[in-house]
Design a protein around this motif. Structure first.
Motif, PDB file in Angstrom:
ATOM      1  N   GLU A 138       0.838  -1.193   0.000  1.00  0.00           N
ATOM      2  CA  GLU A 138       0.000   0.000   0.000  1.00  0.00           C
ATOM      3  C   GLU A 138       0.875   1.246   0.000  1.00  0.00           C
ATOM      4  O   GLU A 138       1.877   1.317   0.702  1.00  0.00           O
ATOM      5  CB  GLU A 138      -0.893  -0.007   1.230  1.00  0.00           C
ATOM      6  N   VAL A 139       0.501   2.223  -0.810  1.00  0.00           N
ATOM      7  CA  VAL A 139       1.213   3.486  -0.856  1.00  0.00           C
ATOM      8  C   VAL A 139       0.521   4.465   0.087  1.00  0.00           C
ATOM      9  O   VAL A 139      -0.680   4.720  -0.039  1.00  0.00           O
ATOM     10  CB  VAL A 139       1.264   4.067  -2.277  1.00  0.00           C
ATOM     11  N   ILE A 140       1.269   4.972   1.044  1.00  0.00           N
ATOM     12  CA  ILE A 140       0.748   5.922   2.019  1.00  0.00           C
ATOM     13  C   ILE A 140       1.480   7.242   1.828  1.00  0.00           C
ATOM     14  O   ILE A 140       2.701   7.304   1.944  1.00  0.00           O
ATOM     15  CB  ILE A 140       0.961   5.429   3.459  1.00  0.00           C
ATOM     16  N   VAL A 141       0.748   8.295   1.519  1.00  0.00           N
ATOM     17  CA  VAL A 141       1.342   9.616   1.364  1.00  0.00           C
ATOM     18  C   VAL A 141       1.374  10.342   2.711  1.00  0.00           C
ATOM     19  O   VAL A 141       2.370  10.977   3.061  1.00  0.00           O
ATOM     20  CB  VAL A 141       0.581  10.439   0.311  1.00  0.00           C
ATOM     21  N   ASP A 142       0.298  10.247   3.458  1.00  0.00           N
ATOM     22  CA  ASP A 142       0.190  10.901   4.758  1.00  0.00           C
ATOM     23  C   ASP A 142       0.085   9.814   5.822  1.00  0.00           C
ATOM     24  O   ASP A 142      -0.954   9.152   5.949  1.00  0.00           O
ATOM     25  CB  ASP A 142      -1.038  11.801   4.790  1.00  0.00           C
ATOM     26  N   GLU A 143       1.151   9.620   6.606  1.00  0.00           N
ATOM     27  CA  GLU A 143       1.154   8.522   7.571  1.00  0.00           C
ATOM     28  C   GLU A 143       0.127   8.702   8.672  1.00  0.00           C
ATOM     29  O   GLU A 143      -0.240   7.738   9.357  1.00  0.00           O
ATOM     30  CB  GLU A 143       2.542   8.325   8.173  1.00  0.00           C
ATOM     31  N   ILE A 144      -0.366   9.904   8.863  1.00  0.00           N
ATOM     32  CA  ILE A 144      -1.415  10.109   9.865  1.00  0.00           C
ATOM     33  C   ILE A 144      -2.621   9.226   9.558  1.00  0.00           C
ATOM     34  O   ILE A 144      -3.276   8.718  10.476  1.00  0.00           O
ATOM     35  CB  ILE A 144      -1.817  11.587   9.940  1.00  0.00           C
ATOM     36  N   GLU A 145      -2.904   9.029   8.283  1.00  0.00           N
ATOM     37  CA  GLU A 145      -4.061   8.208   7.927  1.00  0.00           C
ATOM     38  C   GLU A 145      -3.871   6.768   8.383  1.00  0.00           C
ATOM     39  O   GLU A 145      -4.811   6.123   8.857  1.00  0.00           O
ATOM     40  CB  GLU A 145      -4.301   8.277   6.416  1.00  0.00           C
ATOM     41  N   VAL A 198      -4.492   2.928  15.414  1.00  0.00           N
ATOM     42  CA  VAL A 198      -4.470   3.315  16.835  1.00  0.00           C
ATOM     43  C   VAL A 198      -5.632   4.265  17.116  1.00  0.00           C
ATOM     44  O   VAL A 198      -5.850   5.211  16.353  1.00  0.00           O
ATOM     45  CB  VAL A 198      -3.128   4.009  17.172  1.00  0.00           C
ATOM     46  N   PRO A 199      -6.385   4.073  18.194  1.00  0.00           N
ATOM     47  CA  PRO A 199      -7.459   5.010  18.540  1.00  0.00           C
ATOM     48  C   PRO A 199      -6.880   6.333  19.023  1.00  0.00           C
ATOM     49  O   PRO A 199      -6.198   6.388  20.049  1.00  0.00           O
ATOM     50  CB  PRO A 199      -8.222   4.286  19.652  1.00  0.00           C
ATOM     51  N   LEU A 200      -7.147   7.406  18.292  1.00  0.00           N
ATOM     52  CA  LEU A 200      -6.558   8.703  18.591  1.00  0.00           C
ATOM     53  C   LEU A 200      -7.517   9.687  19.253  1.00  0.00           C
ATOM     54  O   LEU A 200      -7.070  10.634  19.902  1.00  0.00           O
ATOM     55  CB  LEU A 200      -6.013   9.342  17.314  1.00  0.00           C
ATOM     56  N   ALA A 201      -8.800   9.513  19.085  1.00  0.00           N
ATOM     57  CA  ALA A 201      -9.759  10.505  19.577  1.00  0.00           C
ATOM     58  C   ALA A 201      -9.589  10.727  21.077  1.00  0.00           C
ATOM     59  O   ALA A 201      -9.696   9.793  21.880  1.00  0.00           O
ATOM     60  CB  ALA A 201     -11.181  10.048  19.272  1.00  0.00           C
ATOM     61  N   ARG A 234      11.101  17.772  13.852  1.00  0.00           N
ATOM     62  CA  ARG A 234      10.345  19.022  13.714  1.00  0.00           C
ATOM     63  C   ARG A 234       8.894  18.894  14.161  1.00  0.00           C
ATOM     64  O   ARG A 234       8.136  19.861  14.124  1.00  0.00           O
ATOM     65  CB  ARG A 234      10.398  19.501  12.267  1.00  0.00           C
ATOM     66  N   ALA A 235       8.507  17.685  14.539  1.00  0.00           N
ATOM     67  CA  ALA A 235       7.155  17.422  15.057  1.00  0.00           C
ATOM     68  C   ALA A 235       6.078  17.736  14.027  1.00  0.00           C
ATOM     69  O   ALA A 235       4.988  18.206  14.374  1.00  0.00           O
ATOM     70  CB  ALA A 235       6.906  18.191  16.358  1.00  0.00           C
ATOM     71  N   ASP A 236       6.350  17.464  12.762  1.00  0.00           N
ATOM     72  CA  ASP A 236       5.365  17.750  11.720  1.00  0.00           C
ATOM     73  C   ASP A 236       4.076  16.975  11.925  1.00  0.00           C
ATOM     74  O   ASP A 236       2.967  17.517  11.782  1.00  0.00           O
ATOM     75  CB  ASP A 236       5.947  17.414  10.343  1.00  0.00           C
ATOM     76  N   VAL A 237       4.179  15.688  12.255  1.00  0.00           N
ATOM     77  CA  VAL A 237       2.983  14.870  12.456  1.00  0.00           C
ATOM     78  C   VAL A 237       2.212  15.351  13.679  1.00  0.00           C
ATOM     79  O   VAL A 237       0.980  15.469  13.644  1.00  0.00           O
ATOM     80  CB  VAL A 237       3.360  13.384  12.580  1.00  0.00           C
ATOM     81  N   ALA A 238       2.909  15.652  14.751  1.00  0.00           N
ATOM     82  CA  ALA A 238       2.244  16.145  15.956  1.00  0.00           C
ATOM     83  C   ALA A 238       1.477  17.432  15.673  1.00  0.00           C
ATOM     84  O   ALA A 238       0.330  17.607  16.108  1.00  0.00           O
ATOM     85  CB  ALA A 238       3.275  16.371  17.057  1.00  0.00           C
ATOM     86  N   ARG A 239       2.117  18.339  14.954  1.00  0.00           N
ATOM     87  CA  ARG A 239       1.457  19.611  14.637  1.00  0.00           C
ATOM     88  C   ARG A 239       0.178  19.379  13.840  1.00  0.00           C
ATOM     89  O   ARG A 239      -0.881  19.970  14.127  1.00  0.00           O
ATOM     90  CB  ARG A 239       2.413  20.504  13.836  1.00  0.00           C
ATOM     91  N   ARG A 240       0.267  18.505  12.840  1.00  0.00           N
ATOM     92  CA  ARG A 240      -0.895  18.284  11.974  1.00  0.00           C
ATOM     93  C   ARG A 240      -2.010  17.544  12.705  1.00  0.00           C
ATOM     94  O   ARG A 240      -3.196  17.804  12.465  1.00  0.00           O
ATOM     95  CB  ARG A 240      -0.472  17.550  10.707  1.00  0.00           C
ATOM     96  N   MET A 241      -1.660  16.626  13.589  1.00  0.00           N
ATOM     97  CA  MET A 241      -2.703  15.936  14.353  1.00  0.00           C
ATOM     98  C   MET A 241      -3.489  16.922  15.208  1.00  0.00           C
ATOM     99  O   MET A 241      -4.719  16.822  15.312  1.00  0.00           O
ATOM    100  CB  MET A 241      -2.089  14.848  15.235  1.00  0.00           C
ATOM    101  N   LEU A 242      -2.790  17.867  15.820  1.00  0.00           N
ATOM    102  CA  LEU A 242      -3.475  18.845  16.653  1.00  0.00           C
ATOM    103  C   LEU A 242      -4.245  19.857  15.820  1.00  0.00           C
ATOM    104  O   LEU A 242      -5.363  20.255  16.187  1.00  0.00           O
ATOM    105  CB  LEU A 242      -2.466  19.549  17.558  1.00  0.00           C
ATOM    106  N   GLU A 243      -3.685  20.274  14.706  1.00  0.00           N
ATOM    107  CA  GLU A 243      -4.391  21.210  13.832  1.00  0.00           C
ATOM    108  C   GLU A 243      -5.684  20.601  13.305  1.00  0.00           C
ATOM    109  O   GLU A 243      -6.683  21.309  13.111  1.00  0.00           O
ATOM    110  CB  GLU A 243      -3.479  21.621  12.680  1.00  0.00           C
ATOM    111  N   ARG A 244      -5.684  19.288  13.100  1.00  0.00           N
ATOM    112  CA  ARG A 244      -6.880  18.590  12.616  1.00  0.00           C
ATOM    113  C   ARG A 244      -7.750  18.088  13.764  1.00  0.00           C
ATOM    114  O   ARG A 244      -8.741  17.408  13.542  1.00  0.00           O
ATOM    115  CB  ARG A 244      -6.453  17.432  11.709  1.00  0.00           C
ATOM    116  N   GLN A 245      -7.354  18.417  14.989  1.00  0.00           N
ATOM    117  CA  GLN A 245      -8.110  18.073  16.203  1.00  0.00           C
ATOM    118  C   GLN A 245      -8.344  16.567  16.314  1.00  0.00           C
ATOM    119  O   GLN A 245      -9.421  16.112  16.711  1.00  0.00           O
ATOM    120  CB  GLN A 245      -9.449  18.832  16.228  1.00  0.00           C
ATOM    121  N   LEU A 246      -7.310  15.798  16.004  1.00  0.00           N
ATOM    122  CA  LEU A 246      -7.402  14.342  16.070  1.00  0.00           C
ATOM    123  C   LEU A 246      -7.084  13.802  17.450  1.00  0.00           C
ATOM    124  O   LEU A 246      -7.487  12.685  17.792  1.00  0.00           O
ATOM    125  CB  LEU A 246      -6.455  13.705  15.047  1.00  0.00           C
TER     126      LEU A 246
END
Length: 232
Positions: free
Chosen positions: A7-14, A20-23, A34-46
């Motif tokens: 499987e090709v994954i572009v955004d590993e957050i998906e 993993v249950p993130l809510a 640089r915490a790119d994934v952390a920043r995006r998870m919070l910006e998307r309120q995940l």
């Protein structure tokens, strides 16, 4: 024999969301860069919050200075000595960072991860697979074969005792550089490394890199392995 394409994954957050249950989770990231994934998870309120640890003092200072979303907390610290109370987080993530833990301290790191996870909490470990075109270029000056193998062995030991193994999956992800200078800046001159690339090795790395240059930049496909474990 039929080979099933990975499987090709572009955004590993998906993928992270799927496994993993993130809510509402209190997340700890070890070796955040640089915490790119952390920043995006919070910006998307995940997730509810992310406490992001980094041992590289230069990168940690940059993280503190850069604007970041509410709920993201930066701390200096390592996987083998996590300055958090017992059972204080729901999810721990390590994105291409497990193999950077010193080999003698790997077992200690998994013990610390188990300690800070709540019972039933999850550990998500994403590591590059030691294969592929990009790996063949980088290993000319920075061969991580032994440290990646040691990291995986330690993970297997943890899964046999401290933690319960839930799932292992392998996926492919695109990796793009604007040009060779961008490759040098991001890979060779990373602040957490002291790599030297010069002379004949530099010429050979450049030659192999140029095989993958397109009008849109140098393009690679990198294979990654994810292991999900859980505190019993």
């Amino acid at each position: 024999m039929i080979t099933v394409p990975k499987e090709v994954i572009v955004d590993e957050i998906e993928l992270l969301r799927r496994l993993v249950p993130l809510a509402g989770a209190r997340v700890v990231e070890l070796g955040c860069g640089r915490a790119d994934v952390a920043r995006r998870m919070l910006e998307r309120q995940l997730v509810a919050s992310v406490t992001a640890f980094e041992v590289d003092e230069v990168q940690h200072a940059r993280n503190l200075a850069d604007p970041h979303p509410a709920g993201l907390h930066f701390l200096a610290g390592s996987a083998e000595d996590i300055p958090l109370p017992d059972a204080s987080c729901d999810v721990v993530i390590m994105l291409k960072s497990l193999h950077h833990v010193p080999i003698p301290r790997l077992d200690r790191a998994f013990a610390e991860i188990r300690r800070v996870l709540v019972p039933g909490g999850y550990l998500y470990v994403s590591e590059p697979v030691y294969s592929g075109d990009f790996n063949e270029i980088v290993r000319l000056f920075h061969d991580e074969g032994s440290v990646r193998a040691a990291a995986y062995d330690a993970l297997q030991r943890a899964a046999a005792g401290l933690l319960t193994h839930v799932e292992e999956t392998v996926f492919s992800t695109p990796l793009t550089f604007r040009d060779f200078d961008d490759f040098i800046d991001r890979i060779v001159r990373a602040t957490h490394s002291t790599l030297i690339l010069e002379g004949e090795t530099l010429a050979e790395v450049r030659r192999r890199f140029n095989r993958f240059v397109t009008p849109e930049g140098a393009r690679f496909v990198r294979e990654m392995r994810v292991n999900v474990l859980r505190r019993p």
